[in-house]
Design a protein around this motif. Sequence first.
Motif, PDB file in Angstrom:
ATOM      1  N   ILE A 122       0.818  -1.213   0.000  1.00  7.46           N
ATOM      2  CA  ILE A 122       0.000   0.000   0.000  1.00  7.46           C
ATOM      3  C   ILE A 122       0.854   1.265   0.000  1.00  7.46           C
ATOM      4  O   ILE A 122       0.574   2.231  -0.723  1.00  7.46           O
ATOM      5  CB  ILE A 122      -0.980   0.000   1.199  1.00  7.46           C
ATOM      6  N   TYR A 123       1.929   1.283   0.775  1.00  7.54           N
ATOM      7  CA  TYR A 123       2.780   2.474   0.869  1.00  7.54           C
ATOM      8  C   TYR A 123       3.691   2.593  -0.355  1.00  7.54           C
ATOM      9  O   TYR A 123       3.986   3.698  -0.820  1.00  7.54           O
ATOM     10  CB  TYR A 123       3.604   2.419   2.153  1.00  7.54           C
ATOM     11  N   TYR A 124       4.116   1.468  -0.856  1.00  9.26           N
ATOM     12  CA  TYR A 124       4.963   1.455  -2.062  1.00  9.26           C
ATOM     13  C   TYR A 124       4.183   1.965  -3.266  1.00  9.26           C
ATOM     14  O   TYR A 124       4.682   2.800  -4.032  1.00  9.26           O
ATOM     15  CB  TYR A 124       5.456   0.029  -2.295  1.00  9.26           C
ATOM     16  N   PHE A 125       2.953   1.471  -3.434  1.00  7.27           N
ATOM     17  CA  PHE A 125       2.111   1.965  -4.521  1.00  7.27           C
ATOM     18  C   PHE A 125       1.854   3.461  -4.369  1.00  7.27           C
ATOM     19  O   PHE A 125       1.886   4.214  -5.336  1.00  7.27           O
ATOM     20  CB  PHE A 125       0.783   1.213  -4.557  1.00  7.27           C
ATOM     21  N   GLN A 126       1.586   3.897  -3.142  1.00  8.76           N
ATOM     22  CA  GLN A 126       1.247   5.289  -2.922  1.00  8.76           C
ATOM     23  C   GLN A 126       2.425   6.210  -3.247  1.00  8.76           C
ATOM     24  O   GLN A 126       2.228   7.339  -3.720  1.00  8.76           O
ATOM     25  CB  GLN A 126       0.782   5.521  -1.480  1.00  8.76           C
ATOM     26  N   HIS A 127       3.625   5.750  -2.983  1.00  9.95           N
ATOM     27  CA  HIS A 127       4.808   6.531  -3.363  1.00  9.95           C
ATOM     28  C   HIS A 127       4.799   6.833  -4.856  1.00  9.95           C
ATOM     29  O   HIS A 127       5.027   7.971  -5.284  1.00  9.95           O
ATOM     30  CB  HIS A 127       6.081   5.767  -2.987  1.00  9.95           C
ATOM     31  N   HIS A 128       4.508   5.816  -5.658  1.00 12.01           N
ATOM     32  CA  HIS A 128       4.489   6.011  -7.106  1.00 12.01           C
ATOM     33  C   HIS A 128       3.239   6.767  -7.559  1.00 12.01           C
ATOM     34  O   HIS A 128       3.293   7.537  -8.523  1.00 12.01           O
ATOM     35  CB  HIS A 128       4.605   4.664  -7.808  1.00 12.01           C
ATOM     36  N   PHE A 129       2.131   6.566  -6.883  1.00 12.60           N
ATOM     37  CA  PHE A 129       0.930   7.348  -7.207  1.00 12.60           C
ATOM     38  C   PHE A 129       1.195   8.840  -7.010  1.00 12.60           C
ATOM     39  O   PHE A 129       0.762   9.672  -7.820  1.00 12.60           O
ATOM     40  CB  PHE A 129      -0.243   6.905  -6.333  1.00 12.60           C
ATOM     41  N   SER A 130       1.894   9.189  -5.945  1.00 13.15           N
ATOM     42  CA  SER A 130       2.205  10.596  -5.699  1.00 13.15           C
ATOM     43  C   SER A 130       3.133  11.144  -6.774  1.00 13.15           C
ATOM     44  O   SER A 130       2.976  12.287  -7.216  1.00 13.15           O
ATOM     45  CB  SER A 130       2.843  10.757  -4.315  1.00 13.15           C
ATOM     46  N   ARG A 131       4.115  10.339  -7.222  1.00  6.94           N
ATOM     47  CA  ARG A 131       5.006  10.756  -8.314  1.00  6.94           C
ATOM     48  C   ARG A 131       4.197  11.049  -9.575  1.00  6.94           C
ATOM     49  O   ARG A 131       4.408  12.073 -10.241  1.00  6.94           O
ATOM     50  CB  ARG A 131       6.018   9.649  -8.640  1.00  6.94           C
ATOM     51  N   ILE A 132       3.277  10.157  -9.888  1.00 10.63           N
ATOM     52  CA  ILE A 132       2.503  10.303 -11.118  1.00 10.63           C
ATOM     53  C   ILE A 132       1.555  11.491 -11.018  1.00 10.63           C
ATOM     54  O   ILE A 132       1.388  12.259 -11.977  1.00 10.63           O
ATOM     55  CB  ILE A 132       1.737   9.001 -11.418  1.00 10.63           C
ATOM     56  N   ALA A 133       0.945  11.680  -9.859  1.00  8.98           N
ATOM     57  CA  ALA A 133       0.046  12.822  -9.665  1.00  8.98           C
ATOM     58  C   ALA A 133       0.811  14.140  -9.803  1.00  8.98           C
ATOM     59  O   ALA A 133       0.313  15.108 -10.394  1.00  8.98           O
ATOM     60  CB  ALA A 133      -0.623  12.729  -8.303  1.00  8.98           C
ATOM     61  N   GLU A 134       2.034  14.189  -9.283  1.00  6.45           N
ATOM     62  CA  GLU A 134       2.863  15.395  -9.409  1.00  6.45           C
ATOM     63  C   GLU A 134       3.237  15.640 -10.865  1.00  6.45           C
ATOM     64  O   GLU A 134       3.271  16.776 -11.335  1.00  6.45           O
ATOM     65  CB  GLU A 134       4.128  15.232  -8.552  1.00  6.45           C
ATOM     66  N   TRP A 135       3.541  14.563 -11.574  1.00 12.29           N
ATOM     67  CA  TRP A 135       3.844  14.678 -13.005  1.00 12.29           C
ATOM     68  C   TRP A 135       2.653  15.241 -13.774  1.00 12.29           C
ATOM     69  O   TRP A 135       2.812  16.084 -14.651  1.00 12.29           O
ATOM     70  CB  TRP A 135       4.241  13.300 -13.531  1.00 12.29           C
ATOM     71  N   LYS A 136       1.467  14.775 -13.422  1.00 12.35           N
ATOM     72  CA  LYS A 136       0.253  15.282 -14.067  1.00 12.35           C
ATOM     73  C   LYS A 136       0.081  16.777 -13.808  1.00 12.35           C
ATOM     74  O   LYS A 136      -0.401  17.519 -14.660  1.00 12.35           O
ATOM     75  CB  LYS A 136      -0.979  14.536 -13.544  1.00 12.35           C
ATOM     76  N   ARG A 137       0.470  17.201 -12.611  1.00 12.13           N
ATOM     77  CA  ARG A 137       0.239  18.590 -12.228  1.00 12.13           C
ATOM     78  C   ARG A 137       1.296  19.535 -12.777  1.00 12.13           C
ATOM     79  O   ARG A 137       0.986  20.648 -13.209  1.00 12.13           O
ATOM     80  CB  ARG A 137       0.196  18.701 -10.698  1.00 12.13           C
ATOM     81  N   THR A 138       2.569  19.106 -12.771  1.00 11.65           N
ATOM     82  CA  THR A 138       3.661  20.014 -13.116  1.00 11.65           C
ATOM     83  C   THR A 138       4.364  19.671 -14.429  1.00 11.65           C
ATOM     84  O   THR A 138       5.088  20.503 -14.972  1.00 11.65           O
ATOM     85  CB  THR A 138       4.712  20.012 -12.003  1.00 11.65           C
ATOM     86  N   GLY A 139       4.194  18.459 -14.927  1.00 12.51           N
ATOM     87  CA  GLY A 139       4.923  18.041 -16.124  1.00 12.51           C
ATOM     88  C   GLY A 139       6.311  17.520 -15.814  1.00 12.51           C
ATOM     89  O   GLY A 139       7.043  17.110 -16.724  1.00 12.51           O
TER      90      GLY A 139
END
Length: 207
Positions: free
Chosen positions: A184-201
């Motif tokens: 759960i925490y490992y997936f969330q780490h990558h989810f946060s990376r992807i969400a940041e990429w979506k927001r900032t490029g």
Amino acid sequence: MSDLAWAEGLPNWAPLSQVIPAEAPAYAPVPPPPAAQPNYGAMGAQAVAASAPAPTAGPIPPNLHWGLVLLISMFTFGLFGLVWIFVEASFVKKIDPRNISRALLIVAFLLEFAYVGLMVFAGLAGGANDVQVIAAMGSLIGLIITVCVIVAFFKMRSSLVQYYNTVEPIALKLSGVMTFFFNIYYFQHHFSRIAEWKRTGQLTPQQ
């Protein structure tokens, strides 16, 4: 020049300007050096390469720092973590409708209730034989729960790797060991990376 001069090969004296021709430039103009390329360093170059893909219109994953997920789960005695597992599984279901992780987690959740009920009943049962039978059933249910949860997490991993290397290719790699122990925490780490990429490029390099 009006002065006269003579050099070997000339029949008569001639103006100095005819004897000594204008000299050619000693050297050709040197072109300016090419513009220096920025030196990003090893990690900097990796970051630049990682941020190359442009964000797409795909769904945005749940964006909460994995540390907060862990901290809130600890303060809620695991209840928040249980809820967050379904949040992550629901997101994976969006990007891969064929994924069965959420269904497996629901089965595990229902079996958990049955497991707890059997353990309570075993404690209240009077006969030794009844206690042994119920304990054996509880162990079997516990094993099924464990298998369902592990399979659910690895199904999520498979869907995430497939999606983020084809539909939205960011070269996502997910460790099987990290998935097994920290899911759960490992997936969330990558989810946060992807969400940041979506927001900032900008895509943070994968650790």
